[in-house]
Design a protein around this motif. Structure first.
Motif, short mmCIF file in Angstrom:
data_model
loop_
_atom_site.label_atom_id
_atom_site.label_comp_id
_atom_site.label_asym_id
_atom_site.label_seq_id
_atom_site.Cartn_x
_atom_site.Cartn_y
_atom_site.Cartn_z
N MET A 89 20.89 39.67 34.97
CA MET A 89 20.24 40.89 34.52
C MET A 89 19.19 40.46 33.52
O MET A 89 19.51 39.91 32.48
CB MET A 89 21.21 41.88 33.91
N GLY A 90 17.93 40.67 33.90
CA GLY A 90 16.84 40.21 33.05
C GLY A 90 16.91 38.70 32.92
O GLY A 90 17.04 37.98 33.91
N ASP A 91 16.90 38.21 31.69
CA ASP A 91 16.96 36.77 31.43
C ASP A 91 18.39 36.26 31.28
O ASP A 91 18.61 35.06 31.12
CB ASP A 91 16.18 36.43 30.16
N ASP A 92 19.38 37.15 31.31
CA ASP A 92 20.77 36.75 31.14
C ASP A 92 21.41 36.39 32.48
O ASP A 92 21.22 37.09 33.46
CB ASP A 92 21.59 37.88 30.50
N THR A 93 22.17 35.32 32.49
CA THR A 93 22.87 34.87 33.70
C THR A 93 24.32 34.57 33.36
O THR A 93 24.62 33.95 32.35
CB THR A 93 22.22 33.60 34.27
N LEU A 94 25.23 35.03 34.24
CA LEU A 94 26.64 34.69 34.14
C LEU A 94 27.03 34.01 35.43
O LEU A 94 26.70 34.49 36.51
CB LEU A 94 27.49 35.96 33.96
N ILE A 95 27.71 32.87 35.33
CA ILE A 95 28.17 32.14 36.51
C ILE A 95 29.68 32.30 36.60
O ILE A 95 30.40 32.01 35.64
CB ILE A 95 27.79 30.65 36.43
N ILE A 96 30.14 32.78 37.75
CA ILE A 96 31.58 32.94 37.99
C ILE A 96 31.97 31.85 38.98
O ILE A 96 31.45 31.80 40.08
CB ILE A 96 31.89 34.32 38.59
N ASP A 97 32.88 30.99 38.56
CA ASP A 97 33.34 29.95 39.48
C ASP A 97 34.84 29.79 39.37
O ASP A 97 35.55 30.73 39.65
CB ASP A 97 32.57 28.64 39.31
N GLY A 98 35.35 28.68 38.95
CA GLY A 98 36.78 28.40 39.03
C GLY A 98 37.66 28.98 37.94
O GLY A 98 38.81 28.58 37.84
N ALA A 99 37.19 29.92 37.16
CA ALA A 99 38.02 30.49 36.10
C ALA A 99 39.16 31.31 36.70
O ALA A 99 39.12 31.71 37.85
CB ALA A 99 37.16 31.40 35.21
N SER A 100 40.18 31.55 35.88
CA SER A 100 41.28 32.41 36.34
C SER A 100 40.73 33.82 36.57
O SER A 100 39.68 34.19 36.05
CB SER A 100 42.38 32.46 35.28
N ALA A 101 41.45 34.60 37.36
CA ALA A 101 41.01 35.97 37.65
C ALA A 101 40.86 36.77 36.37
O ALA A 101 39.88 37.50 36.19
CB ALA A 101 41.99 36.64 38.61
N ARG A 102 41.80 36.63 35.45
CA ARG A 102 41.73 37.40 34.20
C ARG A 102 40.53 36.96 33.36
O ARG A 102 39.79 37.80 32.85
CB ARG A 102 43.02 37.21 33.40
N ASP A 103 40.32 35.65 33.23
CA ASP A 103 39.18 35.16 32.45
C ASP A 103 37.86 35.56 33.11
O ASP A 103 36.90 35.92 32.42
CB ASP A 103 39.23 33.64 32.30
N GLY A 104 37.79 35.48 34.43
CA GLY A 104 36.58 35.87 35.15
C GLY A 104 36.25 37.33 34.95
O GLY A 104 35.10 37.69 34.70
N ARG A 105 37.26 38.20 35.06
CA ARG A 105 37.03 39.64 34.86
C ARG A 105 36.62 39.92 33.42
O ARG A 105 35.73 40.73 33.18
CB ARG A 105 38.27 40.44 35.23
N THR A 106 37.27 39.26 32.46
CA THR A 106 36.94 39.48 31.06
C THR A 106 35.49 39.07 30.79
O THR A 106 34.74 39.81 30.14
CB THR A 106 37.89 38.67 30.14
N ALA A 107 35.09 37.91 31.28
CA ALA A 107 33.71 37.44 31.09
C ALA A 107 32.71 38.37 31.76
O ALA A 107 31.68 38.72 31.17
CB ALA A 107 33.55 36.02 31.63
#
Length: 121
Positions: A89-107
């Motif tokens: 979104m705009g200049d911000d980027t989030l990469i979702i890869d091997g994190a746990s489901a809970r950590d991925g959703r939180t991030a």
């Protein structure tokens, strides 16, 4: 004003990335999150019109939509350890890869909330 849409990408432009994005698109549609597929090139014989390179989600409309998007994206990545999705979104980027489901959703929830509140900044 910052961009009012979110872009979902699979980093590599190859058939596996396109397949991953088609899966994300279908899962988001089933969850009620409207998104527009973006294609690279047009192949006249292909039903989809070319390789899927990204999905664009216009304005984050509701908390339920954000929650559904978080669940879908993390679930798709969790299905295979080799998968990776970028959310921009705009200049911000989030990469979702091997994190746990809970950590991925939180991030992802945190990223989406920050992006939402930063739109008018």
């Amino acid at each position: 004003m910052a961009e009012s849409h979110l872009t979902i990408l699979a980093p590599a432009l190859e058939p596996e990335a396109s397949r991953l994005l088609r899966e994300v698109h279908e899962d988001l549609r089933m969850a009620g999150v409207a998104c527009t597929p973006m294609h690279a090139g047009v192949v006249s014989s292909a039903k989809s019109g070319g390789s899927l390179t990204s999905l664009v989600v216009g304005g984050l409309v509701s908390a339920a939509g954000v929650r559904a998007m978080s669940q879908v994206l993390v679930a798709v990545v969790q299905r295979s350890a080799k998968r990776r999705i970028e959310v921009r979104m705009g200049d911000d980027t989030l990469i979702i890869d091997g994190a746990s489901a809970r950590d991925g959703r939180t991030a992802l929830d945190s990223f989406l909330e920050r992006a939402k509140t930063g739109q008018d900044a």
